[in-house]
Design an enzyme around this catalytic site. Structure first.
Site, short mmCIF file in Angstrom:
data_model
loop_
_atom_site.label_atom_id
_atom_site.label_comp_id
_atom_site.label_asym_id
_atom_site.label_seq_id
_atom_site.Cartn_x
_atom_site.Cartn_y
_atom_site.Cartn_z
N ASP A 69 -8.03 -5.26 -0.31
CA ASP A 69 -8.50 -6.10 -1.43
C ASP A 69 -8.15 -7.57 -1.26
O ASP A 69 -8.61 -8.41 -2.03
CB ASP A 69 -7.86 -5.61 -2.74
CG ASP A 69 -8.49 -4.29 -3.16
OD1 ASP A 69 -7.79 -3.44 -3.72
OD2 ASP A 69 -9.69 -4.10 -2.88
N HIS A 103 0.86 -1.19 0.00
CA HIS A 103 0.00 0.00 0.00
C HIS A 103 0.89 1.24 0.00
O HIS A 103 1.93 1.25 0.64
CB HIS A 103 -0.90 0.01 1.24
CG HIS A 103 -2.08 0.92 1.11
ND1 HIS A 103 -1.98 2.27 1.31
CD2 HIS A 103 -3.35 0.67 0.76
CE1 HIS A 103 -3.18 2.81 1.11
NE2 HIS A 103 -4.02 1.89 0.77
C1 SDX Z 1 -6.14 -0.06 -2.88
O1 SDX Z 1 -4.29 4.37 -2.04
C2 SDX Z 1 -5.36 3.83 -1.47
O2 SDX Z 1 -5.87 4.30 -0.46
C3 SDX Z 1 -5.91 2.64 -2.19
C4 SDX Z 1 -6.93 1.81 -1.43
C5 SDX Z 1 -8.25 2.55 -1.30
O3 SDX Z 1 -9.00 2.20 -0.39
O4 SDX Z 1 -8.57 3.38 -2.22
O5 SDX Z 1 -6.43 1.46 -0.17
C6 SDX Z 1 -7.27 0.52 -2.18
O6 SDX Z 1 -5.91 0.36 -3.98
C7 SDX Z 1 -5.27 -1.13 -2.26
C8 SDX Z 1 -4.09 -1.54 -3.18
C9 SDX Z 1 -4.61 -2.57 -4.18
N1 SDX Z 1 -3.52 -2.98 -5.12
C10 SDX Z 1 -2.83 -4.11 -4.99
O7 SDX Z 1 -3.01 -4.92 -4.09
C11 SDX Z 1 -1.84 -4.37 -6.12
C12 SDX Z 1 -0.51 -4.88 -5.53
N2 SDX Z 1 0.10 -3.81 -4.74
C13 SDX Z 1 1.11 -3.02 -5.38
O8 SDX Z 1 1.17 -2.94 -6.74
C14 SDX Z 1 1.63 -1.86 -4.57
O9 SDX Z 1 1.77 -2.27 -3.26
C15 SDX Z 1 0.83 -0.55 -4.60
C16 SDX Z 1 0.64 -0.09 -5.99
C17 SDX Z 1 -0.50 -0.75 -3.93
C18 SDX Z 1 1.61 0.48 -3.81
O10 SDX Z 1 2.84 0.56 -4.40
P1 SDX Z 1 3.85 1.79 -4.13
O11 SDX Z 1 3.48 2.50 -2.88
O12 SDX Z 1 3.97 2.60 -5.36
O13 SDX Z 1 5.18 1.04 -3.77
P2 SDX Z 1 6.22 0.53 -4.84
O14 SDX Z 1 5.50 -0.01 -6.05
O15 SDX Z 1 7.24 1.59 -5.03
O16 SDX Z 1 6.89 -0.73 -4.07
C19 SDX Z 1 7.86 -0.49 -3.07
C20 SDX Z 1 8.59 -1.81 -2.92
C21 SDX Z 1 9.05 -2.37 -4.27
O17 SDX Z 1 10.23 -3.12 -4.04
P3 SDX Z 1 11.66 -2.53 -4.54
O18 SDX Z 1 11.52 -2.21 -6.02
O19 SDX Z 1 11.86 -1.26 -3.71
O20 SDX Z 1 12.61 -3.63 -4.25
O21 SDX Z 1 7.71 -2.81 -2.38
C22 SDX Z 1 7.54 -3.86 -3.32
C23 SDX Z 1 7.97 -3.31 -4.66
O22 SDX Z 1 8.42 -4.36 -5.48
N3 SDX Z 1 6.12 -4.21 -3.35
C24 SDX Z 1 5.65 -5.44 -3.56
C25 SDX Z 1 4.24 -5.31 -3.53
N4 SDX Z 1 3.91 -4.04 -3.31
C26 SDX Z 1 5.08 -3.36 -3.20
N5 SDX Z 1 6.27 -6.61 -3.79
C27 SDX Z 1 5.46 -7.68 -3.99
N6 SDX Z 1 4.12 -7.65 -3.97
C28 SDX Z 1 3.47 -6.49 -3.74
N7 SDX Z 1 2.14 -6.46 -3.73
#
Ligand code: SDX
Length: 377
Positions: free
Chosen positions: A314, A261
């Protein structure tokens, strides 16, 4: 190149305005709507009461709640012409059909030419009811069936499930769906709410803002995760496979849907309420393996908790919808159904102290190019 600037890609960590609606403490995993903790609202409130709280900023008394509930029920029916629109897009993904139909709804709204706060709230309340009806009408029409008329005998959640197949769900099922809508009702400046604010920032109307919000929500990084979590659980197949499945995803630098998140670095406080719902429902339905598979995924992801990557809202929602016989591609529309009150109050807040939202891009392309006639290129 421009003078040195500090870039904030994704506007990460940037405060762009003030709000009195939703408080989130990502470090401690705290969520409050209008100062009321989500745990209290999930346990004691209803979607109707929570929608009133978000929109009007206070918990309603009995009379206010009953008036608000009657208003929501009176808005459940769609203008006849809208069914023609749904028919035209019947083979589209439900989120695309919803986006198109909400946009068309503005032409039939009695307040369409009124952007006042009172009219915007009325339109937002109408949309809260109409979006639920659109999702299920589209589902029936795409299957060649007649849409089921909304019932005014059931609450928002019960009527939503009833319009799927004409069957009145049991009270436990209705209560869990109601809780799901409470948990999804607002969440600060998430991507779809920010999108709605950008549209409202130009003084466009709430139908345009909600249409844009639906488009933003449909992406897998935001609302699309619930559908993908269910697909992941099906691909895993049984609890023993979960650990290897997750390992493969991570080795290939893929995201585990339902985890992580932008704001929460502790567990999303909404997830726990749905986790308990999955545990109970999967046992009641005689399909405990779904809960077991999800728990094994959580276990496999536990090393990531240290990096602030936890389950989000989710992760468990999808299995609840699946066990209620809801098709997978309706999971994201369900998120939209719950989020309309949140988008409504965010648009109202934007209108109250409106300002055009127009950030900058640092230009890194070529400069001062001499024009070359086509004969010389
Ligand atoms: C919602 O914003 C809100 O309030 C949203 C929400 C709402 O109520 O409206 O809460 C609802 O949208 C929940 C999120 C639903 N999406 C997912 O579950 C999809 C999977 N999650 C990710 O794609 C990710 O966690 C995000 C997009 C939700 C957040 O990503 P960020 O904050 O942009 O973080 P990032 O992509 O920069 O990741 C930081 C690190 C990375 O590793 P490094 O490159 O630094 O080594 O964390 C890792 C990422 O690879 N990482 C994950 C991960 N999420 C982040 N690794 C594996 N699996 C994951 N799900």
């Amino acid at each position: 190149m421009d003078k040195e600037v500090t870039l904030h890609r994704g506007l990460q960590g940037v405060y762009f305005d003030r709000s009195e609606t939703t408080f989130i403490d990502g470090k401690e995993g705290i969520l409050e709507y209008r100062g009321y903790n989500i745990n209290d609202l999930a346990e004691h409130s209803s979607f109707e009461e929570t929608s009133y709280l978000l929109i009007y900023g206070k918990l309603p008394n009995k009379e206010e709640l009953s008036e608000f509930d009657a208003m929501l029920k009176s808005y459940r029916k769609l203008p006849e012409e809208i069914f023609d629109v749904i028919n035209v897009v019947k083979d589209s993904h439900p989120m695309d059909a919803l986006r198109t139909t909400v946009s068309a709804l503005s032409s039939f709204d009695e307040d369409r030419n009124d952007n006042s706060e009172e009219a915007t709230i009325r339109k937002g309340i109408r949309l809260t009811s109409q979006v639920a009806t659109i999702v299920m009408a589209h589902h029936n029409i795409r299957n060649g069936k007649e849409p089921i008329d909304p019932s005014d005998k059931l609450n928002h959640a019960g009527n939503f499930l009833y319009m799927l197949n004409g069957k009145i769900p049991d009270q436990d099922t209705i209560d869990l769906m109601d809780k799901d809508f409470v948990l999804h009702a607002d969440h600060g400046s998430n991507a779809s709410a920010f999108t709605a604010r950008v549209v409202a920032g130009t003084s466009a109307d709430i139908h345009g803002a909600v249409t844009a919000g639906i488009a933003a929500l449909s992406g897998p990084s935001h609302g699309g995760a619930a559908e993908n979590v269910m697909q992941m659980a099906k691909d895993i197949g049984n609890p023993e496979n979960a650990e290897n499945y997750v390992k493969n995803l991570l080795v290939n630098r893929e995201r585990v849907m339902g985890f992580g998140h932008r704001v929460y670095k502790a567990e999303d406080p909404r997830a726990g309420h749905l986790r308990e719902g999955v545990r109970k429902l999967s046992h009641q339905m005689g399909e405990p393996e779904w809960y077991q598979i999800l728990e094994k995924v959580v276990e496999a992801m536990s090393p990531y908790a240290r990096r602030g990557i936890h389950v989000n809202v989710d992760f468990f929602a999808g299995v609840i919808y699946y066990l209620n016989g809801i098709p997978q591609d309706l999971f994201v529309p369900i998120f939209a159904v719950g989020r309309i009150p949140g988008w409504t109050i965010q648009v109202v807040e934007q209108f109250r102290h409106n300002i055009l939202i127009r950030p900058l891009l640092q230009y890194t392309g070529k400069r001062k190019q001499g024009y070359i006639p086509i004969s010389d290129r």
